[in-house]
Design a protein around this motif. Structure first.
Motif, short mmCIF file in Angstrom:
data_model
loop_
_atom_site.label_atom_id
_atom_site.label_comp_id
_atom_site.label_asym_id
_atom_site.label_seq_id
_atom_site.Cartn_x
_atom_site.Cartn_y
_atom_site.Cartn_z
N SER A 40 106.71 22.72 61.37
CA SER A 40 107.80 22.00 62.06
C SER A 40 107.42 20.58 62.42
O SER A 40 108.28 19.78 62.78
CB SER A 40 108.19 22.75 63.34
N ARG A 41 106.15 20.25 62.35
CA ARG A 41 105.66 18.92 62.72
C ARG A 41 105.66 18.01 61.49
O ARG A 41 104.73 18.06 60.67
CB ARG A 41 104.25 19.03 63.30
N THR A 42 106.68 17.18 61.36
CA THR A 42 106.78 16.30 60.19
C THR A 42 105.62 15.30 60.13
O THR A 42 105.26 14.84 59.05
CB THR A 42 108.13 15.55 60.18
N ASP A 43 105.02 14.99 61.27
CA ASP A 43 103.90 14.06 61.29
C ASP A 43 102.61 14.66 60.72
O ASP A 43 101.65 13.94 60.46
CB ASP A 43 103.65 13.52 62.69
N ARG A 44 102.58 15.97 60.49
CA ARG A 44 101.36 16.63 60.02
C ARG A 44 101.36 16.94 58.52
O ARG A 44 100.41 17.54 58.02
CB ARG A 44 101.15 17.94 60.80
N TYR A 45 102.39 16.55 57.81
CA TYR A 45 102.50 16.95 56.41
C TYR A 45 101.32 16.50 55.55
O TYR A 45 100.90 17.22 54.65
CB TYR A 45 103.83 16.49 55.82
N ALA A 46 100.78 15.33 55.79
CA ALA A 46 99.65 14.86 54.98
C ALA A 46 98.41 15.72 55.19
O ALA A 46 97.50 15.70 54.37
CB ALA A 46 99.34 13.40 55.29
N GLU A 47 98.39 16.51 56.26
CA GLU A 47 97.25 17.40 56.52
C GLU A 47 97.26 18.63 55.62
O GLU A 47 96.22 19.25 55.43
CB GLU A 47 97.25 17.85 57.98
N TRP A 48 98.43 19.00 55.09
CA TRP A 48 98.46 20.23 54.30
C TRP A 48 99.28 20.17 53.02
O TRP A 48 99.03 20.94 52.09
CB TRP A 48 98.90 21.42 55.16
N VAL A 49 100.25 19.27 52.90
CA VAL A 49 101.06 19.18 51.69
C VAL A 49 100.24 18.46 50.62
O VAL A 49 99.80 17.32 50.82
CB VAL A 49 102.39 18.46 51.95
N ALA A 50 100.01 19.13 49.50
CA ALA A 50 99.10 18.64 48.47
C ALA A 50 99.44 17.25 47.96
O ALA A 50 98.55 16.44 47.75
CB ALA A 50 99.05 19.63 47.31
N GLY A 51 100.70 16.93 47.77
CA GLY A 51 101.07 15.64 47.21
C GLY A 51 101.24 14.52 48.22
O GLY A 51 101.43 13.36 47.84
N ALA A 52 101.17 14.84 49.50
CA ALA A 52 101.40 13.82 50.54
C ALA A 52 100.09 13.09 50.85
O ALA A 52 99.13 13.68 51.31
CB ALA A 52 101.96 14.46 51.80
N ILE A 53 100.09 11.79 50.60
CA ILE A 53 98.94 10.97 50.91
C ILE A 53 98.95 10.61 52.39
O ILE A 53 97.95 10.70 53.08
CB ILE A 53 98.94 9.69 50.06
N GLU A 54 100.13 10.19 52.88
CA GLU A 54 100.28 9.88 54.29
C GLU A 54 101.75 10.00 54.69
O GLU A 54 102.64 9.84 53.86
CB GLU A 54 99.76 8.48 54.63
#
Length: 162
Positions: free
Chosen positions: A24-38
């Motif tokens: 639910s934390r959109t600010d944390r996606y780069a921590e776990w989504v493989a394609g997200a750099i930041e």
């Protein structure tokens, strides 16, 4: 126009509420989504109608900027976001669905289904492009769920949660 649906499922070794807290934390996606750099812009906890932006890896060395809009939230069950910035993919929709399950030893775990729907408007060329990009997309989805599992387990082991 070619329409595609790609789905992967995994079991996350954490109770549903804990998994929901992280996704639910959109600010944390780069921590776990493989394609997200930041994550370049966010609103914190996912809220219907709000947007967040990412810098993403696509195929090979290619990068793109995406903007996502939260479309639907059914707490502890389902979240739907639509995204732009993934040309030639259009009408991109991410759906996360969750179901509580028990591990063989009786612990509370979570089945997560990650689905991406999209179109590629290039006729036969779109079919070819999808045959190239879809295996990488599937791998990225599986990696994302494994990353989410590792992230939660790491945080919970540090705080004594289980």
């Amino acid at each position: 126009m070619n329409h595609y649906v790609v789905t992967e499922t995994a079991v996350i070794d954490a109770p549903l509420g804990r998994v929901w807290d992280v996704i639910s934390r959109t600010d944390r996606y780069a921590e776990w989504v493989a394609g997200a750099i930041e994550v370049t812009d966010h609103h914190g906890v996912a809220t219907v109608g709000k947007t967040y932006a990412e810098r993403n890896r696509t195929l090979g060395p290619l990068k793109t900027d995406s903007v996502w809009t939260v479309r639907e939230i059914d707490p502890l069950k389902r979240r739907v976001d639509t995204g732009t910035g993934f040309a030639p993919l259009q009408d991109v929709t991410n759906t996360f669905e969750f179901r509580p399950v028990q591990s063989p030893d009786g612990r509370d775990t979570t089945e997560m289904t990650y689905q991406v729907e999209y179109t590629i408007p290039l006729g036969p060329l779109g079919l070819l492009l999808d045959s190239i990009q879809q295996p990488a997309m599937r791998a990225g989805m599986r990696t994302s769920m494994a990353n989410l599992n590792t992230l939660i387990r790491s945080e919970d082991s540090g705080t004594g949660r289980r």
